[in-house]
Design a protein around this motif. Structure first.
Motif, mmCIF file in Angstrom:
data_model
loop_
_atom_site.group_PDB
_atom_site.id
_atom_site.type_symbol
_atom_site.label_atom_id
_atom_site.label_comp_id
_atom_site.label_asym_id
_atom_site.label_seq_id
_atom_site.Cartn_x
_atom_site.Cartn_y
_atom_site.Cartn_z
ATOM 1 N N ALA A 134 38.721 51.984 36.409
ATOM 2 C CA ALA A 134 39.190 50.630 36.125
ATOM 3 C C ALA A 134 39.087 49.827 37.419
ATOM 4 N N THR A 135 38.513 48.630 37.327
ATOM 5 C CA THR A 135 38.211 47.830 38.513
ATOM 6 C C THR A 135 38.840 46.450 38.401
ATOM 7 N N PHE A 136 39.332 45.969 39.530
ATOM 8 C CA PHE A 136 39.972 44.660 39.614
ATOM 9 C C PHE A 136 39.399 43.922 40.815
ATOM 10 N N VAL A 137 39.108 42.645 40.622
ATOM 11 C CA VAL A 137 38.539 41.812 41.684
ATOM 12 C C VAL A 137 39.523 40.693 41.974
ATOM 13 N N ASP A 138 39.784 40.455 43.257
ATOM 14 C CA ASP A 138 40.702 39.381 43.621
ATOM 15 C C ASP A 138 40.226 38.067 43.013
ATOM 16 N N GLU A 139 41.176 37.325 42.487
ATOM 17 C CA GLU A 139 40.860 36.088 41.768
ATOM 18 C C GLU A 139 40.103 35.066 42.610
ATOM 19 N N THR A 140 40.173 35.168 43.932
ATOM 20 C CA THR A 140 39.465 34.208 44.780
ATOM 21 C C THR A 140 37.952 34.321 44.655
ATOM 22 N N ALA A 141 37.450 35.438 44.131
ATOM 23 C CA ALA A 141 36.000 35.595 43.942
ATOM 24 C C ALA A 141 35.455 34.521 43.010
ATOM 25 N N GLN A 142 36.305 34.013 42.125
ATOM 26 C CA GLN A 142 35.882 32.992 41.167
ATOM 27 C C GLN A 142 35.565 31.659 41.844
ATOM 28 N N LEU A 143 35.968 31.507 43.098
ATOM 29 C CA LEU A 143 35.727 30.267 43.837
ATOM 30 C C LEU A 143 34.296 30.184 44.375
ATOM 31 N N ALA A 190 26.228 36.923 42.056
ATOM 32 C CA ALA A 190 27.269 36.155 41.367
ATOM 33 C C ALA A 190 28.363 37.121 40.920
ATOM 34 N N PRO A 191 29.629 36.747 41.134
ATOM 35 C CA PRO A 191 30.701 37.672 40.757
ATOM 36 C C PRO A 191 30.701 38.024 39.272
ATOM 37 N N ASP A 192 30.387 37.069 38.411
ATOM 38 C CA ASP A 192 30.383 37.377 36.981
ATOM 39 C C ASP A 192 29.245 38.314 36.601
ATOM 40 N N ASP A 193 28.156 38.328 37.385
ATOM 41 C CA ASP A 193 27.062 39.267 37.119
ATOM 42 C C ASP A 193 27.485 40.701 37.426
ATOM 43 N N LEU A 194 28.424 40.859 38.355
ATOM 44 C CA LEU A 194 28.950 42.189 38.654
ATOM 45 C C LEU A 194 29.533 42.811 37.386
ATOM 46 N N ALA A 195 30.158 41.987 36.547
ATOM 47 C CA ALA A 195 30.783 42.479 35.318
ATOM 48 C C ALA A 195 29.769 43.039 34.328
ATOM 49 N N LEU A 196 28.485 42.737 34.510
ATOM 50 C CA LEU A 196 27.459 43.289 33.634
ATOM 51 C C LEU A 196 27.293 44.794 33.851
ATOM 52 N N LEU A 197 27.622 45.273 35.034
ATOM 53 C CA LEU A 197 27.532 46.705 35.348
ATOM 54 C C LEU A 197 28.892 47.372 35.465
ATOM 55 N N VAL A 198 29.858 46.624 35.973
ATOM 56 C CA VAL A 198 31.187 47.170 36.219
ATOM 57 C C VAL A 198 32.210 46.248 35.554
ATOM 58 N N PRO A 199 32.659 46.601 34.362
ATOM 59 C CA PRO A 199 33.689 45.754 33.742
ATOM 60 C C PRO A 199 34.912 45.684 34.655
ATOM 61 N N PHE A 200 35.429 44.487 34.842
ATOM 62 C CA PHE A 200 36.588 44.318 35.716
ATOM 63 C C PHE A 200 37.451 43.173 35.223
ATOM 64 N N ALA A 201 38.633 43.084 35.815
ATOM 65 C CA ALA A 201 39.542 41.974 35.542
ATOM 66 C C ALA A 201 39.822 41.277 36.864
ATOM 67 N N TYR A 202 39.906 39.960 36.804
ATOM 68 C CA TYR A 202 40.346 39.212 37.980
ATOM 69 C C TYR A 202 41.869 39.300 38.051
ATOM 70 N N ALA A 203 42.387 39.379 39.274
ATOM 71 C CA ALA A 203 43.840 39.440 39.474
ATOM 72 C C ALA A 203 44.177 38.941 40.870
ATOM 73 N N ASP A 204 45.415 38.511 41.032
ATOM 74 C CA ASP A 204 45.946 38.168 42.355
ATOM 75 C C ASP A 204 46.285 39.486 43.028
ATOM 76 N N LEU A 205 45.539 39.868 44.063
ATOM 77 C CA LEU A 205 45.676 41.196 44.650
ATOM 78 C C LEU A 205 46.072 41.230 46.118
ATOM 79 N N THR A 206 46.111 40.090 46.789
ATOM 80 C CA THR A 206 46.317 40.128 48.231
ATOM 81 C C THR A 206 47.733 39.725 48.629
ATOM 82 N N ALA A 207 48.104 40.218 49.793
ATOM 83 C CA ALA A 207 49.437 39.926 50.336
ATOM 84 C C ALA A 207 49.513 38.511 50.845
#
Length: 161
Positions: free
Chosen positions: A117-126, A144-161
């Motif tokens: 399961a993979t999660f990408v910090d929401e700032t990648a959408q910027l 492109a960050p959304d192209d990454l999802a074509l190989l690795v399904p992921f969810a965007y999330a707030d992940l940083t301190a």
């Protein structure tokens, strides 16, 4: 960027090529003492658009992959919440290769031995394009960050301190 070395194909690059996903493989001379921020700056990249791949283990024993900007730290509480775990902890560097097939400093979210399961910090959408490891030290992928999802399904999330 340096020219591609003769043995430049990694699992990540092979998977991207096989899927026909638009990307650019970038190669550079890697100094093991350099931080992700220093590497991004030395390559003239926007530090906020360069992501590191971090692998964790949840209290349940499941493993999770997180991509966060190289200048930031993964907030383990936010990561736990995103993964639906009570807690997560970083995988030890010595356990990374047998678990993922990649070494510390060269871990890519693409082409791991097993899909986690993979999660990408929401700032990648910027960004139109982000950078992350291409599967070995001295190799980055720009895509492109959304192209990454074509190989690795992921969810965007707030992940940083």
């Amino acid at each position: 960027m340096a020219r591609a070395p003769k043995d430049h194909k990694t699992n990540a690059l092979r998977e991207l090529d096989a899927a026909g996903i638009v990307h650019e493989a970038l190669f550079f001379d890697a100094d093991p003492a350099m931080t992700g921020v220093q590497i991004a700056q030395s390559q003239g990249e926007d530090v906020d658009a360069v992501f590191k791949t971090l692998v964790t283990e949840g209290k349940s024993g499941e493993h999770y992959v997180f991509l966060v900007p190289v200048a930031c730290e993964l907030d383990l509480k936010k990561a736990s919440a995103a993964a639906g775990e009570k807690s997560v902890a970083m995988v030890r560097a010595r356990d990374l290769l047998p678990l993922t097939g990649y070494v510390h400093g060269g871990c890519s979210p693409i082409g791991m031995k097993k899909r986690f399961a993979t999660f990408v910090d929401e700032t990648a959408q910027l960004f139109d394009e982000i950078y992350f490891s291409g599967g070995k030290v001295g190799c980055q992928v720009r895509m492109a960050p959304d192209d990454l999802a074509l190989l690795v399904p992921f969810a965007y999330a707030d992940l940083t301190a």
